[in-house]
Scaffold this active site. Structure first.
Site: not given
Ligand code: G3P
Length: 225
Positions: A87
């Site tokens: 990633k």
């Molecule tokens: O995979 C990316 C994701 O984990 C971001 O999520 O909840 O931090 O916006 P969040």
């Protein structure tokens, strides 16, 4: 539709892979932080052994510059395995890393995507997967449905081999919308999946079926008739 778990919690990965049709696992440094100061590569290898060799395991680089990202990718491929999806945040440095890693045949996921153009550039740079951040875009007043639909349309129109791996969800309704907009895959915290199947109206319906059956047949189950 494919569902991935966006967590590095080993117990949760074991439990949810057993219950749900899980296609793979993703994480990022913020998710890893929740596990504390783990033995990082041993931990990632344990995730691999739980999900098995055939399922995508996406692990994020931590370097901010192209050369460092490529070194991080080499390390992941050596210390985890060659099938890891590396990633890479789609930044100026990241897009250069994506091009170089794809030239080496590495599986690459472009992440931290907040606009259709950022996704288009990652597609054109060769990313296998692109990860638009649904909830974060919504919080910014952007249109995540429209942005994912635009990505899906370009993939369809020009037959890019790219997969939309939608991420950043806070509820199942957002996951519905990402799939309907054209995301083939969504990665989410396991609590979102659990929430879908544990709503009170579901458990109430099942309890009513159970009570009706038992009112006629007692404790004898169908298999015991
Ligand atoms: O995979 C990316 C994701 O984990 C971001 O999520 O909840 O931090 O916006 P969040």
């Amino acid at each position: 539709m494919r569902y991935l778990l966006d967590t590095a919690d080993l117990a949760a990965i074991r439990r949810f892979c057993d219950i749900f049709p899980v296609a793979g696992v993703t994480s990022n440094p913020s998710i890893v932080k929740k596990e504390g100061k783990i033995d990082f590569f041993a931990h990632m290898n344990e995730i691999r052994s739980i999900i098995g060799p055939g399922k995508p395991l996406h692990i994020q680089v931590t370097a901010l510059d192209t050369e460092g990202m490529i070194r991080d990718a080499d390390t992941l491929l050596t210390k985890v395995d060659k099938e890891v999806y590396v990633k890479v945040p789609v930044t100026m440095e990241g897009i250069r890393a994506i091009k170089r890693l794809k030239a080496q045949g590495v599986h690459v996921t472009g992440t931290a995507i907040y606009s259709s153009q950022q996704g288009f550039l990652a597609m054109e740079a060769g990313a296998d997967c692109i990860a638009p951040y649904f909830n974060r875009m919504e919080n910014m007043g952007l249109d995540p449905d429209g942005i994912i639909a635009a990505l899906a349309e370009m993939i369809r129109l020009y037959q890019y081999p790219t997969e939309i791996l939608a991420a950043s969800f806070k509820n199942a309704g957002q996951v519905d919308r990402a799939f309907l907009a054209g995301a083939q895959t969504a990665t989410m915290d396991p609590s979102i999946l659990e929430g879908v199947l544990t709503q009170p109206h579901i458990t109430n319906a099942v309890a009513a079926f159970d009570a009706d059956w038992k009112s006629v047949f007692g404790e004898c189950t169908l298999a015991e008739l």
